[in-house]
Design an enzyme around this catalytic site. Structure first.
Site, PDB file in Angstrom:
ATOM      1  N   LYS A   1      18.318  10.388  26.434  1.00 22.00           N
ATOM      2  CA  LYS A   1      19.548   9.700  26.022  1.00 22.00           C
ATOM      3  C   LYS A   1      20.776  10.540  26.378  1.00 22.00           C
ATOM      4  CE  LYS A   1      17.108   7.209  22.446  1.00 22.00           C
ATOM      5  NZ  LYS A   1      16.647   7.135  21.062  1.00 22.00           N
TER       6      LYS A   1
ATOM      7  N   GLN B   1      17.895  10.195  15.568  1.00 22.99           N
ATOM      8  CA  GLN B   1      16.564   9.935  16.121  1.00 22.99           C
ATOM      9  C   GLN B   1      15.525   9.862  14.997  1.00 22.99           C
ATOM     10  OE1 GLN B   1      15.912   9.382  19.504  1.00 22.99           O
ATOM     11  NE2 GLN B   1      13.889   8.803  18.744  1.00 22.99           N
TER      12      GLN B   1
ATOM     13  N   ASP C   1      22.743   1.844  17.481  1.00 23.30           N
ATOM     14  CA  ASP C   1      21.320   1.485  17.468  1.00 23.30           C
ATOM     15  C   ASP C   1      21.123   0.101  16.835  1.00 23.30           C
ATOM     16  OD1 ASP C   1      19.384   3.011  18.660  1.00 23.30           O
ATOM     17  OD2 ASP C   1      19.162   4.427  17.004  1.00 23.30           O
TER      18      ASP C   1
END
Ligand code: NAP
Length: 284
Positions: A54, A98, A121
Site C-alpha cells: 500500500k 491494518q 477503507d
C-alpha cells in the site's frame, strides 16, 4: 462454449492508477498533495506485506504516505490518540489501520475512531450506513474493485441476477449492496445456505468471497455468466488460488477473474482512488 474472457485486474489497475497519478499531480500542483496514513501494530507477516504494498502504491502514484509501525505492546488508548492526531492533521486525507490488531485492542473501537471523511477503507458503521442508504461515501475497496472489474466486461447489471457467496462485513455484504445499487437482483449465499448451486445456476454474475477453493465449479454456473473470484487460498502444491475452479469454470463462463491477477491488484487501486477522492473533497 468458447473459453471465457480473462478479466485482467493488473491491466485495469494500471489504467485506473494512471488516472490516480494524474489527479494526485493536479492536487499537488495546487498545494494539496493527497496523503494516506497507514498504521500497523504488531508483527503479522502477511500484514507487513500488505502494508508495504500500500505504501509503495502511494509512492508510485504521487500520493504522500505516512507509515506508522508500532510493536504489539501499544495500548488501545495510545492507538486511539494517534488516530485522533491524524484525524486533525490537514495533510492526511485517508487513515488505514491494518487488520488484524493484537487481541487486547478492540478493532471496532479503532475503526469507529477514524473520522468518516478519512475512512478510506470504508469499514466504519457510518460508511456502511452511507452505502446502505445510497449516500455518497467511501466504499470498501475490495467490493468496489469487483464492481470495476464487472463494469470492464461491458455487462449492464440492470435487471441481471447476481449471486454473492460470502457475507462478511468487508466483502460479501458491501458487494451485495453495490450490486443492488447497480439495479441487479441480488442473492446472498453463506455457510448455512443448503444448495448454493441452485442459486448460482440462475445467476448472470457470481462473486465468490469465501476463502475455500473449489467453492464454485463448472457445473454450478449458467453458460455465459460473469465470475468474480475474491478468494485467496493455496492449492495442494502451495500455489495461490481462488475460490473458483478456474480451468473448469472458464469453459462455461463468458468472463472470469484469475487468482492471482484479478481482484487482488484492484483492492489497493481502489484504496488510492478513495484517498484521491478524500483529498479532492478536502481541497474543495
Ligand atoms: P470471511 O470473513 O471469513 O467470510 C467468509 C464468508 O464465506 C462468510 O460469510 C462465510 O459464511 C462464507 N462461507 C464459509 N464457508 C462457506 C461455505 N462452505 N459455503 C458458503 N459460504 C461459506 O472472509 P472475507 O474476509 O470475506 O474474505 C473471503 C475471501 O476473500 C478470503 O479468501 C480472503 O482472503 C479473500 N479476500 C481477498 C481480497 C483481495 O484483495 N483479493 C480482499 C479481502 C478478502 P458465514 O457468514 O455463514 O460464516
Amino acid at each position: 462454449m468458447t473459453q471465457a474472457q480473462r478479466i485482467d485486474g493488473n491491466a485495469l489497475s494500471q489504467q485506473i492508477r494512471a488516472d490516480v497519478a494524474r489527479r494526485a499531480a493536479a492536487l499537488t500542483a495546487r498545494g494539496h498533495q493527497p496523503g494516506l496514513a497507514v498504521i500497523l501494530v504488531g508483527e503479522d507477516p502477511a500484514s507487513q506485506v500488505y502494508v508495504r504494498n500500500k505504501v509503495k502504491a502511494c509512492q508510485d502514484n504521487g500520493l504522500k504516505s505516512v507509515f506508522e509501525k508500532y510493536d504489539s505492546a501499544l495500548t488501545e488508548n495510545e492507538l486511539l490518540a494517534r488516530i485522533n492526531a491524524l484525524n486533525a492533521d490537514p495533510s492526511i486525507h485517508g487513515i488505514l489501520v491494518q487488520m488484524p490488531l493484537p487481541k487486547h485492542i478492540n478493532p471496532h473501537r479503532v475503526i469507529e475512531a477514524i473520522v468518516t471523511h478519512k475512512d478510506v477503507d470504508g469499514y466504519s458503521t457510518l460508511s456502511a450506513g452511507e452505502l446502505m442508504t445510497g449516500l455518497p461515501g467511501f466504499r470498501p475497496c475490495t467490493p468496489y474493485g469487483c464492481m470495476k472489474l464487472i463494469e470492464s466486461t461491458g455487462l449492464d447489471l440492470r435487471g441481471k441476477h447476481a449471486v454473492v457467496i460470502g457475507r462478511s462485513n468487508t466483502v460479501g455484504k458491501p458487494m451485495a449492496l453495490l450490486l443492488l445499487q447497480a439495479n441487479a437482483t441480488v442473492t446472498i449465499c453463506h455457510s448455512a445456505t443448503p444448495d448454493i448451486a441452485h442459486h448460482t445456476r440462475q445467476a448472470d454474475v457470481v462473486v465468490a468471497a469465501v476463502g475455500r477453493r473449489n467453492t464454485l465449479t463448472a457445473d454450478m454456473i449458467k453458460p455465459g455468466a460473469v465470475v468474480i473470484d475474491v478468494g485467496i487460498n493455496r492449492d495442494d502444491e502451495g500455489k495461490l488460488c481462488g475460490d473458483v475452479d478456474y480451468a473448469g469454470v472458464s469453459q462455461v463462463a463468458s468472463a472470469i477473474t484469475p487468482v492471482p491477477g484479478g481482484v487482488g491488484p484492484m483492492t489497493i487501486t481502489m484504496l488510492l482512488v478513495n484517498t484521491i477522492e478524500a483529498a479532492e473533497r478536502g481541497a474543495g
